[in-house]
Design an enzyme around this catalytic site. Structure first.
Site, mmCIF file in Angstrom:
data_model
loop_
_atom_site.group_PDB
_atom_site.id
_atom_site.type_symbol
_atom_site.label_atom_id
_atom_site.label_comp_id
_atom_site.label_asym_id
_atom_site.label_seq_id
_atom_site.Cartn_x
_atom_site.Cartn_y
_atom_site.Cartn_z
ATOM 1 N N HIS A 79 8.054 6.324 4.790
ATOM 2 C CA HIS A 79 7.152 5.920 3.712
ATOM 3 C C HIS A 79 6.443 7.148 3.165
ATOM 4 O O HIS A 79 6.539 8.238 3.734
ATOM 5 C CB HIS A 79 6.130 4.876 4.195
ATOM 6 C CG HIS A 79 5.198 5.396 5.240
ATOM 7 N ND1 HIS A 79 5.451 5.290 6.595
ATOM 8 C CD2 HIS A 79 4.010 6.037 5.138
ATOM 9 C CE1 HIS A 79 4.461 5.840 7.275
ATOM 10 N NE2 HIS A 79 3.576 6.314 6.416
ATOM 11 N N THR B 69 -1.911 6.439 10.376
ATOM 12 C CA THR B 69 -2.935 6.721 9.368
ATOM 13 C C THR B 69 -3.348 5.483 8.573
ATOM 14 O O THR B 69 -4.044 5.590 7.572
ATOM 15 C CB THR B 69 -2.471 7.825 8.389
ATOM 16 O OG1 THR B 69 -1.338 7.350 7.657
ATOM 17 C CG2 THR B 69 -2.113 9.096 9.140
ATOM 18 N N THR B 70 -2.891 4.303 9.024
ATOM 19 C CA THR B 70 -3.343 3.034 8.447
ATOM 20 C C THR B 70 -3.693 2.104 9.610
ATOM 21 O O THR B 70 -3.210 2.290 10.735
ATOM 22 C CB THR B 70 -2.253 2.370 7.582
ATOM 23 O OG1 THR B 70 -1.074 2.173 8.379
ATOM 24 C CG2 THR B 70 -1.920 3.229 6.369
ATOM 25 N N HIS C 165 2.892 8.904 0.820
ATOM 26 C CA HIS C 165 1.500 8.841 0.369
ATOM 27 C C HIS C 165 1.382 9.778 -0.827
ATOM 28 O O HIS C 165 1.898 10.900 -0.792
ATOM 29 C CB HIS C 165 0.553 9.293 1.483
ATOM 30 C CG HIS C 165 0.657 8.457 2.733
ATOM 31 N ND1 HIS C 165 -0.157 7.371 2.982
ATOM 32 C CD2 HIS C 165 1.495 8.548 3.796
ATOM 33 C CE1 HIS C 165 0.172 6.831 4.141
ATOM 34 N NE2 HIS C 165 1.174 7.522 4.661
ATOM 35 N N HIS D 181 6.341 10.476 5.553
ATOM 36 C CA HIS D 181 6.353 10.282 7.001
ATOM 37 C C HIS D 181 7.637 9.571 7.415
ATOM 38 O O HIS D 181 7.941 8.494 6.911
ATOM 39 C CB HIS D 181 5.144 9.439 7.443
ATOM 40 C CG HIS D 181 3.831 10.090 7.173
ATOM 41 N ND1 HIS D 181 2.649 9.377 7.063
ATOM 42 C CD2 HIS D 181 3.502 11.402 6.991
ATOM 43 C CE1 HIS D 181 1.658 10.218 6.822
ATOM 44 N NE2 HIS D 181 2.158 11.456 6.774
ATOM 45 N N HIS E 94 0.814 -1.216 0.000
ATOM 46 C CA HIS E 94 0.000 0.000 0.000
ATOM 47 C C HIS E 94 0.850 1.269 0.000
ATOM 48 O O HIS E 94 0.329 2.374 0.016
ATOM 49 C CB HIS E 94 -0.968 0.015 1.193
ATOM 50 C CG HIS E 94 -0.314 -0.233 2.526
ATOM 51 N ND1 HIS E 94 0.306 0.756 3.234
ATOM 52 C CD2 HIS E 94 -0.200 -1.361 3.272
ATOM 53 C CE1 HIS E 94 0.776 0.255 4.372
ATOM 54 N NE2 HIS E 94 0.482 -1.022 4.411
#
Length: 308
Positions: free
Chosen positions: A116, A224-225, A118, A141, A89
């Site tokens: 990671h 946030t996941t 987004h 992040h 993801h």
């Protein structure tokens, strides 16, 4: 013995609760093959909490906080070899634990775990946090945990166990060459579980100059996941990092597990529910005011001395 339909439903429920099927809205289809952000509370009850991330930061409602001093970065300038992985993801870069941060009114010293990102679709809006409703091109992040913990799973049991530094990106006319090693490595990890080694990089390559990192927003939130653990001290930097449209688009070339392009990998903003967002600019303002007052007092004293 339970009827087959009941067994099927139980199996389906267990599959959902396992968290294996959570996904972003871009992956949700009419036949509901995965659990999108609106239903992450089914995957983990933490995702339905009242201190969730990301959030929309309304600048007229932030409060300056003089305790939010500049961070002290240790090991950010040192080069390392890190494992870059397509984790299904996002892309994740594992970081050496000798990289640490402190200061910034953090409760302790925190060690780096991973980085990671987004992003959107083909360079379009893709950040998780928004500022006054504005969505940026991408968001990075850098995840840290308190030095006393051995893993992220341990750290999330502590309300302030995780410190995440968030960086927003904006499209620029020219390429940001510092990101070339990361972008060039993406072609080696097109599918989930693919990984490669990123050699001779440092975290300083991927962030603004430290003199441009004194202004940031601070609030208490979550991952946030899923599992969306509410254990994160968030610091979101105001100055955005430039990347060209071509560079931003490169992230849309890698794939989800179903073979579709990995795009729009962000969670929608969550309600603040009464939480306060603070701003480090207050520290700079207070220092400036103090210097101004001191300067005025010195000038007055000199004037009186001269007159006498």
């Amino acid at each position: 013995m339970l009827p087959l339909p009941v067994l099927f439903l139980l199996a389906s429920s267990m599959k959902i609760v396992s968290g294996a099927d959570w996904c972003y809205q871009s992956q949700v289809t009419c036949n509901h093959t995965c659990t999108g952000p609106d239903a992450w509370g089914v995957v983990s009850q933490h995702c339905s909490g009242r201190s969730q991330s990301p959030v929309n930061i309304v600048t007229r409602r932030i409060l300056p906080d003089e305790r939010l001093t500049p961070f002290h970065f240790v090991g950010y300038q040192e080069t390392f070899h890190g494992r870059l992985t397509n984790i299904g993801h996002t892309v994740q870069l594992d970081l050496p634990s000798n990289i640490t941060i402190k200061g910034g009114n953090l409760a302790a010293s925190y060690k780096a775990v991973q980085l990671h990102l987004h992003w959107g679709k083909d360079g379009g809006p893709g950040s998780e946090h928004t500022i006054d409703g504005e969505k940026f091109s991408m968001e990075m992040h850098i995840v840290h945990i308190k030095e006393q913990y051995n893993s992220l799973s341990q750290a999330v049991r502590d309300r302030t166990g995780v410190a995440v530094l968030g960086f927003l990106f904006q499209e620029s006319a020219s390429a940001n060459k510092k990101f070339d090693p990361l972008l060039n490595a993406l072609k080696y990890i097109p599918q989930p579980t693919n990984s490669t080694t990123l050699r001779g990089v440092s975290l300083n390559m991927f962030i603004p100059h430290q003199s441009n990192m004194t202004k940031y927003f601070r609030y208490d939130g979550s991952l946030t996941t899923p599992n969306c653990d509410e254990a994160v001290v968030w610091s979101l930097f105001e100055n955005a990092i430039p990347l060209s449209r071509k560079q931003l688009t490169a992230f849309s070339q890698i794939r989800f597990s179903n073979g579709e392009p990995m795009v729009r990998t962000y969670r929608p903003v969550q309600p603040l529910n009464g939480r306060q967002v603070y701003y480090s600019g207050g520290h700079v303002a207070l220092v400036s005011t103090a210097l101004l007052i001191t300067s005025m007092l010195v000038s007055s004293a000199l004037s009186l001395h001269t007159t006498a």
